[in-house]
Design a protein around this motif. Structure first.
Motif, PDB file in Angstrom:
ATOM      1  N   LYS A 107       0.817  -1.208   0.000  1.00 62.52           N
ATOM      2  CA  LYS A 107       0.000   0.000   0.000  1.00 62.52           C
ATOM      3  C   LYS A 107       0.856   1.265   0.000  1.00 62.52           C
ATOM      4  O   LYS A 107       0.349   2.363  -0.207  1.00 62.52           O
ATOM      5  N   TYR A 131      -6.463  -5.213   2.988  1.00 65.21           N
ATOM      6  CA  TYR A 131      -7.819  -4.741   3.195  1.00 65.21           C
ATOM      7  C   TYR A 131      -8.098  -3.427   2.469  1.00 65.21           C
ATOM      8  O   TYR A 131      -9.187  -3.218   1.963  1.00 65.21           O
ATOM      9  N   LYS A 132      -7.133  -2.534   2.406  1.00 70.58           N
ATOM     10  CA  LYS A 132      -7.291  -1.296   1.629  1.00 70.58           C
ATOM     11  C   LYS A 132      -6.655  -1.531   0.255  1.00 70.58           C
ATOM     12  O   LYS A 132      -5.655  -0.915  -0.112  1.00 70.58           O
ATOM     13  N   GLU A 134      -7.390  -0.788  -2.725  1.00 74.96           N
ATOM     14  CA  GLU A 134      -7.311   0.286  -3.711  1.00 74.96           C
ATOM     15  C   GLU A 134      -5.985   1.044  -3.617  1.00 74.96           C
ATOM     16  O   GLU A 134      -5.455   1.526  -4.630  1.00 74.96           O
ATOM     17  N   LYS A 135      -5.414   1.120  -2.398  1.00 75.61           N
ATOM     18  CA  LYS A 135      -4.119   1.787  -2.231  1.00 75.61           C
ATOM     19  C   LYS A 135      -3.006   0.974  -2.879  1.00 75.61           C
ATOM     20  O   LYS A 135      -2.081   1.535  -3.460  1.00 75.61           O
TER      21      LYS A 135
END
Length: 279
Positions: A107, A131-132, A134-135
């Motif tokens: 990320k 979990y994030k 998109e980063k």
């Protein structure tokens, strides 16, 4: 997931993961992945080409691909245990002068310059652990050169539903959560993971700026047995035993490669393996 949960999973996993490909199911899966990489990265790339293995773990893919490509490699992984194993593997393969190791989170790949990588590979679903996500997609877009290609794998959404119904006979509430959240938990020791359909993975890539090219299911026809997930790689499933027969293995491989990128079939895949370009 937090760093402690991440380390608790990958520390024991790092000890035996390199031996999994000795079993028929994983040998087939690895062979399919290798063929797809060869189909999408020219074998005649030069020594200045940089291939980033995003979530490269123990470096086994870099060791194998270094025999095919003359390029330089970056192994990027958050697990210190996996990277220590990677350093030993790279040393044993005598390719230390071609490989850079970076410990860090996908990320935030601040140690890699923008537009500095020619190709990105990400195998056996590191993106499922983020979990994030998109980063991570955004960072991979940032470091890739214009015209560069990413080949990235995530756990299959429809396969997760199939497996939870047929192999686990799981509770109705678990299926409902899986359908709504697009996340699956395979066991007590396994973190909750992102799952992807062809459409979800291509949409995530497109949102980051990539132009999706083709998505494969890996594998689409062959289903692993529970023995194929033995952490000690001692147990052997019925399908892994069957795939030891050369004629059977070759025919299954041929059928998988014939159909695994067809849009109507790819979503059968245990994993989704997408190819996209930075225009």
């Amino acid at each position: 997931m937090n760093k402690k949960e991440f380390d608790n999973f990958f520390k024991p996993y790092s000890k035996n993961v390199d031996n999994a490909s000795k079993h028929g199911f994983w040998k087939l899966s690895d062979s399919l992945i290798t063929q797809i990489i060869k189909d999408n990265i020219p074998v005649d790339i030069n020594e200045e080409t940089v291939i980033l293995d995003a979530g490269g773990g123990t470096g086994r893919w870099v060791c194998d691909l270094s025999k095919v490509y003359k390029s330089r490699f970056i192994i990027y992984d958050l697990s210190n245990h996996m990277l220590k194993k990677a350093m030993r593997n790279i040393k044993n393969a005598d390719i230390e002068n071609r490989v850079q190791f970076i410990e860090g989170d996908l990320k935030n790949m601040e140690r890699i310059e923008p537009n500095s990588v020619d190709y990105i590979i990400s195998i056996y679903s590191p993106i499922s652990f983020i979990y994030k996500k998109e980063k991570a997609f955004s960072e991979m877009y940032r470091v890739l050169k214009k015209g560069g290609k990413i080949i990235i794998m995530g756990h299959g959404f429809y396969n997760a539903i199939f497996s939870k119904i047929n192999n686990f006979c799981t509770e109705a509430g678990v299926l409902d959560v899986l359908d709504k959240e697009k996340m699956v938990k395979w066991g007590e020791r396994v973190p909750k993971l992102n799952v992807f359909s062809k459409e979800i993975l291509e949409d995530d890539l497109q949102k980051a700026g990539f132009a999706p090219d083709k998505t494969y299911g890996i594998p689409i026809f062959v289903q692993p047995g529970p023995e194929d997930f033995d952490s000690e790689n001692i147990k052997k499933s019925k399908i892994s035993s069957a795939l030891e027969k050369k004629d059977f293995f070759n025919e299954v491989f041929k059928l998988e490669m014939k159909y695994n990128s067809q849009p109507t079939v790819a979503n059968r895949g245990m994993n989704m393996f997408a190819v996209a370009i930075k225009n």
